[in-house]
Each structure stands twice: as structure tokens, then as C-alpha cells.
Scaffold this motif. Structure first.
Motif, mmCIF file in Angstrom:
data_model
loop_
_atom_site.group_PDB
_atom_site.id
_atom_site.type_symbol
_atom_site.label_atom_id
_atom_site.label_comp_id
_atom_site.label_asym_id
_atom_site.label_seq_id
_atom_site.Cartn_x
_atom_site.Cartn_y
_atom_site.Cartn_z
ATOM 1 N N UNK A 155 0.917 -1.255 -0.061
ATOM 2 C CA UNK A 155 0.198 -0.121 -0.007
ATOM 3 C C UNK A 155 0.919 1.365 0.029
ATOM 4 N N UNK A 156 2.146 1.261 0.377
ATOM 5 C CA UNK A 156 2.825 2.330 0.352
ATOM 6 C C UNK A 156 3.599 2.597 -0.967
ATOM 7 N N UNK A 157 3.696 1.545 -1.934
ATOM 8 C CA UNK A 157 4.241 2.191 -3.292
ATOM 9 C C UNK A 157 2.983 1.832 -4.302
ATOM 10 N N UNK A 158 1.871 1.405 -3.983
ATOM 11 C CA UNK A 158 0.842 1.311 -5.117
ATOM 12 C C UNK A 158 -0.634 1.681 -4.634
ATOM 13 N N UNK A 159 -1.498 1.768 -5.655
ATOM 14 C CA UNK A 159 -2.951 2.018 -5.423
ATOM 15 C C UNK A 159 -3.713 1.287 -6.423
ATOM 16 N N UNK A 160 -4.923 1.308 -6.270
ATOM 17 C CA UNK A 160 -5.920 0.842 -7.454
ATOM 18 C C UNK A 160 -6.340 -0.693 -7.385
ATOM 19 N N UNK A 177 17.884 0.562 -1.100
ATOM 20 C CA UNK A 177 16.634 -0.133 -0.988
ATOM 21 C C UNK A 177 15.600 0.923 -0.779
ATOM 22 N N UNK A 178 15.743 1.770 -1.327
ATOM 23 C CA UNK A 178 14.716 3.112 -1.238
ATOM 24 C C UNK A 178 13.332 2.797 -1.747
ATOM 25 N N UNK A 179 13.215 2.141 -3.014
ATOM 26 C CA UNK A 179 11.929 1.682 -3.578
ATOM 27 C C UNK A 179 11.187 3.115 -4.015
ATOM 28 N N UNK A 180 11.850 3.730 -4.602
ATOM 29 C CA UNK A 180 11.633 5.102 -5.136
ATOM 30 C C UNK A 180 10.490 4.847 -6.236
ATOM 31 N N UNK A 181 9.663 4.219 -6.345
ATOM 32 C CA UNK A 181 8.538 3.869 -7.455
ATOM 33 C C UNK A 181 7.409 4.147 -6.991
ATOM 34 N N UNK A 182 6.423 4.272 -7.850
ATOM 35 C CA UNK A 182 4.922 4.092 -7.158
ATOM 36 C C UNK A 182 4.111 3.534 -8.366
ATOM 37 N N UNK A 196 0.314 1.763 -14.267
ATOM 38 C CA UNK A 196 1.084 2.926 -14.606
ATOM 39 C C UNK A 196 2.118 3.321 -13.603
ATOM 40 N N UNK A 197 3.322 3.483 -14.238
ATOM 41 C CA UNK A 197 4.649 3.519 -13.630
ATOM 42 C C UNK A 197 4.918 4.771 -13.131
ATOM 43 N N UNK A 198 5.600 5.146 -12.127
ATOM 44 C CA UNK A 198 5.984 6.242 -11.687
ATOM 45 C C UNK A 198 7.296 6.030 -11.026
ATOM 46 N N UNK A 199 8.309 7.339 -11.121
ATOM 47 C CA UNK A 199 9.406 7.228 -10.048
ATOM 48 C C UNK A 199 9.135 8.424 -9.376
ATOM 49 N N UNK A 200 9.346 8.421 -7.998
ATOM 50 C CA UNK A 200 9.323 9.506 -6.965
ATOM 51 C C UNK A 200 10.393 10.338 -7.244
ATOM 52 N N UNK A 201 10.022 11.602 -7.241
ATOM 53 C CA UNK A 201 10.999 12.761 -7.277
ATOM 54 C C UNK A 201 11.890 12.769 -6.104
ATOM 55 N N UNK A 202 13.430 12.742 -6.166
ATOM 56 C CA UNK A 202 14.079 12.724 -5.160
ATOM 57 C C UNK A 202 14.207 14.086 -4.545
ATOM 58 N N UNK A 246 5.841 12.511 -8.301
ATOM 59 C CA UNK A 246 6.313 11.688 -9.026
ATOM 60 C C UNK A 246 6.355 11.910 -10.502
ATOM 61 N N UNK A 247 7.163 11.187 -11.291
ATOM 62 C CA UNK A 247 7.503 11.414 -12.781
ATOM 63 C C UNK A 247 6.787 10.233 -13.357
ATOM 64 N N UNK A 248 6.027 10.442 -14.374
ATOM 65 C CA UNK A 248 5.470 9.166 -15.100
ATOM 66 C C UNK A 248 6.602 8.725 -16.026
ATOM 67 N N UNK A 249 6.468 7.323 -16.092
ATOM 68 C CA UNK A 249 7.464 6.635 -16.902
ATOM 69 C C UNK A 249 6.864 6.136 -17.991
#
Length: 254
Positions: A155-160, A177-182, A196-202, A246-249
Motif C-alpha cells: 500500500x505504500x508503493x501502489x494503489x488501485x 533499498x529506497x523503492x522510489x517507485x509508485x 501505470x509506473x512512476x518514479x518518485x522525485x528525489x 512523481x514522474x510518469x515513466x
């Protein structure tokens, strides 16, 4: 760019994904010639995320840099620098990581290491060095139990909607081990299920390092999705939702 892929592995990848771990202590002995030939054959059989992006992979015996790990062998990844090249390197590199784990060998992504000695040139022709991976026989246990993974909750890295492939992503390795994705998953409709895949903005302090690693990590995550997909397509979706911070990939469809 659009990519349609069918990945074939010599092992049951869903089993490997659920027990692989990054190996940081290796037996110093070099691998025999037959084993290295199998590694080279697997490199030749890799399926890129973007077939039009030129890349190369070399086997080396040393690297240097912060947090470098001593191993008998390393893979050096080079690529032309164009849109999607970091995701592409993560995608093909994670195929090697899973191959090693399924072959009785250990491996570890090295985000802060670089070529050493005669291989220290930053470019191979028009290809630039991107990242490297240590590999060899592990000095300890090769695999781990599922409960030993230290990962964020789904639930911390995805929804839907529920999509079993996202559990494979949750178990994927990532820089520090940052798991900077969503991920935002949509149920199958006329166009099939979507992720839909996103990278979290650092943050500002880590932007220089994590911007690169997060894109490679996205390729790693996409490899895990592809390994568990009967039909894997990755594309830019004009109707993809936005995600704050986030940035859409791109979007996986099946």
C-alpha cells in the motif's frame, strides 16, 4: 516508445524472485570457463526493454568506487544515452541478476562503483558506462526466506485494483533499498489491465544520485513485472493519471 516483450527464462522466475537476495560477500575463486561461457550465452540472450537502444555488457575482474564489493567478476553495463536508456539497463541487468540467482551464483548491483584499470575509460565508442554488477559464488547463503525481505508494504508503493505482479515488484532490489517507485493499477477492460509506473522525485540533496538510480530501479521493477506476465507491453499512455511528487515513466498493458 512502445515495447512488446515475451521473456523466457531457464528457471521458474516467480520462485527465484521470492527468494533472491543481494550477495555482498563472495568466494574469491574465479569461476571456471564453462560457467563463464554460460554467463556470456545468457548475456547474448537478453531481451531489452527498448530494442532500438544500443548497449553492451562486459565481464571484468575489478571495479573501484565507494561501497565497492570484492567479487571475482563484474558485469559492466554501457549504453548510448537516449530516452529510456536507464530503464533499459535496469531491465536487462535484472534479467542477469535473476539468472545468477537461479544458477547457484550470487550477484549485487553496485550503484557507486565504476570500471578500474584499463577499463576505466568512461566510453566504449559511442556508449557510456552506466552501472556495474558483482557476481560469483556466494560466501554464505544464496537465497532467503520470504519473511526476511525488508520492503515497504504494498500500500505504500501502489494503489488501485489488485494485481499479483505488484508483489513481485515489491520484492525487487533498488538503490539503497529506497523503492522510489509508485504504481497505479487499473482492472482489465476493453484494453486489458494496466499498471501505470512512476518514479518518485528525489529530494534536493539526493537528486544527483537518485535521479539516475531511480530510473534504473524502474527497469528492474519492469523486469519483475515482465517475468510474471503472459503478455507484456510497455508504452506511454496519453490517458495515464498524474501522481503528485512523481514522474510518469510509462504503462504496462496486458
Amino acid at each position: 516508445m512502445t515495447s512488446s516483450i515475451q521473456m523466457r527464462f531457464p528457471f521458474r522466475m516467480n520462485e527465484i524472485i521470492r527468494k533472491r537476495k543481494s550477495i555482498r560477500k563472495f568466494n574469491p575463486a574465479k569461476l571456471d570457463a564453462e560457467t563463464l561461457e554460460k554467463v556470456a550465452a545468457q548475456i547474448a540472450a537478453l531481451v531489452p526493454l527498448y530494442p532500438n537502444i544500443r548497449y553492451s555488457i562486459e565481464i571484468a575482474e575489478k571495479t573501484k568506487g565507494f561501497f565497492n564489493i570484492k567479487a571475482p567478476h563484474y558485469l559492466l553495463f554501457y549504453s548510448e544515452e537516449t530516452e529510456g536508456f536507464l530503464e533499459n539497463i535496469g531491465f536487462i541487468g535484472q534479467q542477469m541478476d535473476l539468472f545468477f540467482s537461479g544458477s547457484g551464483l550470487g550477484s549485487c548491483w553496485l550503484g557507486a562503483s565504476k570500471p578500474a584499470g584499463e577499463e576505466a575509460r568512461r566510453k566504449k565508442g559511442e556508449l557510456s558506462f552506466v552501472i556495474c554488477m558483482a557476481f560469483g559464488k556466494p560466501a554464505g547463503a544464496l537465497h532467503r526466506e520470504l519473511g526476511e525481505f525488508k520492503r515497504k508494504a504494498l500500500g505504500d508503493i501502489s494503489e488501485g485494483c489488485a494485481d499479483a505482479r505488484l508483489e513481485a515488484v515489491r520484492l525487487a532490489p533498488s538503490g539503497v533499498n529506497a523503492q522510489n517507485w509508485y504504481f497505479i493499477a487499473e482492472a482489465g477492460g476493453a484494453s486489458g489491465a494496466k499498471i501505470h509506473c512512476f518514479c518518485k522525485k528525489p529530494g534536493v540533496l539526493l537528486r544527483a544520485i537518485m535521479s539516475k538510480l531511480s530510473r534504473i530501479d524502474m527497469g528492474i521493477a519492469l523486469c519483475h513485472i515482465a517475468a510474471e506476465s503472459k503478455d507484456f507491453r510497455f508504452l506511454k499512455d496519453a490517458n495515464a493519471p498524474a501522481r503528485k511528487g512523481c514522474v510518469y515513466i510509462g504503462t504496462v498493458t496486458s
